[in-house]
Motif scaffolding. Structure first.
Motif: not given
Length: 188
Positions: A17-21, A104-107, A139-140, A156-158
């Motif tokens: 949640g926070l890294a993309p922000v 993660c689980a959200a898809p 895939e990542l 999350t980062l990529p």
């Protein structure tokens, strides 16, 4: 300037949640966190309470959204999946051909809405059964049309940098990766 909304539910995974922000804001993208809890306060999957920028019910519509993001984590993804107005907004976003991201689980939320039908997608292992009629890639991160999905915390980062590149281009994204020392990981 691009406008992105990220929807937060109790039980979301902090890094997803926070890294993309963080990355999108550093890159100059206007991203707002939106609580679906009825309060500005949202508790993460590991008991950290954060204050969202907005509450879902305080926004009349999301017509200005260039992208909508869903972080994973449990029970966060289930809580997102149970929010009928969020699912309506996601369907409207998709109908306009605008971008949607889930990790993660959200898809599973997108899968349940039929948004992954005949699309390549990834998710946390074990949740692919909820991505109805999708082609699971492991895939990542995976992009297919207007939808990007991510595997989980390590992705999350990529995943976030790829999302940033949609709005600022590859060069500006690479510059930010260098400033954030992410480029060191890519060179090992």
């Amino acid at each position: 300037m691009a406008k992105v909304y990220e929807f937060l539910a109790d039980g979301f995974e902090e890094i997803e949640g926070l890294a993309p922000v963080d990355i999108l804001r550093r890159g100059g993208v206007d991203i707002k966190t939106v609580s679906i809890t009825g309060s500005e306060l949202v508790e993460t999957s590991h008991g950290v309470t954060i204050k969202a920028d907005l509450k879902f019910e305080d926004i009349s519509n999301f017509d200005d959204a260039d992208m909508m993001l869903l972080p994973g984590g449990m029970p966060g993804a289930t809580n997102l999946n149970n929010h009928k107005l969020l699912k309506k907004a996601l369907l409207e976003q998709n109908a306009k051909g605008k971008r949607i991201g889930a990790i993660c689980a959200a898809p599973m939320v997108l899968g349940g809405l039929g948004l992954l039908k005949n699309k390549k997608a990834t998710c946390s292992p074990g949740f692919q059964k909820y991505m109805i009629d999708a082609h699971y890639t492991a895939e990542l991160f995976q992009i297919d049309g207007n939808i990007i999905t991510g595997e989980g915390p390590a992705a999350t980062l990529p995943y976030a940098y790829k999302i940033l590149s949609f709005f600022v281009g590859e060069k500006a994204t690479e510059d930010l990766q260098e400033k954030m020392q992410y480029a060191h990981l890519m060179n090992k």
